[in-house]
Design a protein around this motif. Structure first.
Motif, PDB file in Angstrom:
ATOM      1  N   GLY A  41       0.834  -1.197   0.000  1.00  0.00           N
ATOM      2  CA  GLY A  41       0.000   0.000   0.000  1.00  0.00           C
ATOM      3  C   GLY A  41       0.861   1.236   0.000  1.00  0.00           C
ATOM      4  O   GLY A  41       1.863   1.309   0.721  1.00  0.00           O
ATOM      5  N   GLY A  42       0.490   2.197  -0.837  1.00  0.00           N
ATOM      6  CA  GLY A  42       1.210   3.456  -0.903  1.00  0.00           C
ATOM      7  C   GLY A  42       0.481   4.532  -0.123  1.00  0.00           C
ATOM      8  O   GLY A  42      -0.743   4.586  -0.127  1.00  0.00           O
ATOM      9  N   LYS A  54       3.546  -3.883  -9.781  1.00  0.00           N
ATOM     10  CA  LYS A  54       2.470  -3.493 -10.683  1.00  0.00           C
ATOM     11  C   LYS A  54       1.357  -2.833  -9.862  1.00  0.00           C
ATOM     12  O   LYS A  54       0.979  -3.329  -8.802  1.00  0.00           O
ATOM     13  N   THR A  55       0.853  -1.723 -10.366  1.00  0.00           N
ATOM     14  CA  THR A  55      -0.230  -1.023  -9.675  1.00  0.00           C
ATOM     15  C   THR A  55      -1.550  -1.721  -9.955  1.00  0.00           C
ATOM     16  O   THR A  55      -1.916  -1.939 -11.107  1.00  0.00           O
ATOM     17  N   LEU A  56      -2.237  -2.098  -8.880  1.00  0.00           N
ATOM     18  CA  LEU A  56      -3.560  -2.704  -8.990  1.00  0.00           C
ATOM     19  C   LEU A  56      -4.651  -1.652  -8.885  1.00  0.00           C
ATOM     20  O   LEU A  56      -5.694  -1.756  -9.515  1.00  0.00           O
ATOM     21  N   LEU A  57      -4.401  -0.657  -8.054  1.00  0.00           N
ATOM     22  CA  LEU A  57      -5.381   0.382  -7.769  1.00  0.00           C
ATOM     23  C   LEU A  57      -4.625   1.696  -7.625  1.00  0.00           C
ATOM     24  O   LEU A  57      -3.788   1.838  -6.734  1.00  0.00           O
ATOM     25  N   SER A  58      -4.874   2.639  -8.525  1.00  0.00           N
ATOM     26  CA  SER A  58      -4.116   3.890  -8.479  1.00  0.00           C
ATOM     27  C   SER A  58      -4.603   4.833  -7.382  1.00  0.00           C
ATOM     28  O   SER A  58      -3.848   5.665  -6.901  1.00  0.00           O
ATOM     29  N   LYS A  59      -5.864   4.696  -7.001  1.00  0.00           N
ATOM     30  CA  LYS A  59      -6.343   5.455  -5.839  1.00  0.00           C
ATOM     31  C   LYS A  59      -7.601   4.795  -5.305  1.00  0.00           C
ATOM     32  O   LYS A  59      -8.370   4.176  -6.044  1.00  0.00           O
ATOM     33  N   CYS A  60      -7.776   4.905  -4.012  1.00  0.00           N
ATOM     34  CA  CYS A  60      -8.936   4.323  -3.343  1.00  0.00           C
ATOM     35  C   CYS A  60     -10.170   5.196  -3.560  1.00  0.00           C
ATOM     36  O   CYS A  60     -10.056   6.330  -4.035  1.00  0.00           O
ATOM     37  N   VAL A  61     -11.317   4.694  -3.174  1.00  0.00           N
ATOM     38  CA  VAL A  61     -12.571   5.431  -3.346  1.00  0.00           C
ATOM     39  C   VAL A  61     -12.628   6.636  -2.411  1.00  0.00           C
ATOM     40  O   VAL A  61     -12.812   7.770  -2.855  1.00  0.00           O
ATOM     41  N   SER A 104      -2.629   4.217  -3.122  1.00  0.00           N
ATOM     42  CA  SER A 104      -2.487   3.261  -4.213  1.00  0.00           C
ATOM     43  C   SER A 104      -2.182   1.879  -3.640  1.00  0.00           C
ATOM     44  O   SER A 104      -1.631   1.757  -2.547  1.00  0.00           O
ATOM     45  N   VAL A 105      -2.550   0.839  -4.396  1.00  0.00           N
ATOM     46  CA  VAL A 105      -2.293  -0.536  -3.981  1.00  0.00           C
ATOM     47  C   VAL A 105      -1.571  -1.243  -5.126  1.00  0.00           C
ATOM     48  O   VAL A 105      -1.953  -1.114  -6.287  1.00  0.00           O
ATOM     49  N   HIS A 106      -0.531  -1.991  -4.781  1.00  0.00           N
ATOM     50  CA  HIS A 106       0.340  -2.626  -5.762  1.00  0.00           C
ATOM     51  C   HIS A 106       0.521  -4.102  -5.429  1.00  0.00           C
ATOM     52  O   HIS A 106       0.301  -4.515  -4.297  1.00  0.00           O
TER      53      HIS A 106
END
Length: 161
Positions: A106-107, A123-130, A111-113
C-alpha cells in the motif's frame, strides 16, 4: 532528562512467536512470561513514520517497509532475499502477504500494488482508493480473498480474484 521510549513499527506472528520492528531492529518475543523482546537483527527502518511488517508463512520470510518507502524481503534468519524499490514515489508504507505468496503493498498516496515473488516487478492494482486519501495500512482476511485498506477514517474492502 527523560529518555524517549523506542518507536514501534509493524507487528506479526510467525511460528507461534510475536515479532515487531522497534526503532532499527526486528525483535521477537521469545518467552511470553518475560515480556522482553530480543533482537533478531538490524533493519533499515527507523519507525519514525508508518512502517509495516508481514510474514510469508509458506516461504518463511519477512517483508517490511524501509524508511525510504521500499519493501525489503528477508529470511527468518536475517539474510536479504530482495529489495523492491518504489521508483514511482508511491511512498510504500504497508505490506501484506497472502497464503499463496502474493505480496501486496500500500502506498501512502492511496495506491495498492502487487510485487512479484522475487521482488523484481511491481504493478499497480489500484491507483487510488474510493474514499481514502492517505493510506495507512493494508491486510488480508484469513482466506486471502479480501484485501482491507485503511486510511483517514475509512476501511475499504477489495475482493482478490
Amino acid at each position: 532528562m527523560k529518555e524517549e521510549p523506542p518507536s514501534n513499527g509493524g507487528v506479526c506472528m510467525h511460528s507461534g512467536y510475536f515479532y515487531a520492528t522497534v526503532d532499527t531492529e526486528l525483535k521477537k518475543l521469545s518467552d511470553p512470561s518475560s515480556k522482553l523482546l530480543t533482537t533478531c537483527f538490524k533493519t533499515d527502518t527507523d519507525c519514525s513514520g508508518l512502517n509495516a511488517l508481514a510474514v510469508d508463512q509458506s516461504r518463511k520470510r519477512f517483508m517490511y517497509t524501509t524508511k525510504d518507502f521500499h519493501v525489503r524481503c528477508i529470511s527468518v534468519d536475517g539474510k536479504e532475499i530482495f529489495l523492491c524499490k518504489d521508483t514511482e514515489k508511491n511512498k510504500i508504507n504497508s505490506v501484506a502477504v497472502s497464503a499463496r505468496g502474493l505480496i501486496f503493498a500500500g502506498g501512502e498516496t492511496s495506491s495498492v500494488h502487487v510485487i512479484s515473488e522475487n521482488g523484481e516487478k511491481i504493478k499497480t492494482l489500484l491507483s487510488k482508493c474510493v474514499n481514502i486519501k492517505n493510506l495507512s495500512d493494508i491486510w488480508l482476511d484469513e482466506s486471502g480473498k479480501t484485501l482491507y485498506v485503511c486510511g483517514d477514517e475509512y476501511i475499504e474492502l477489495y475482493d482478490i480474484i
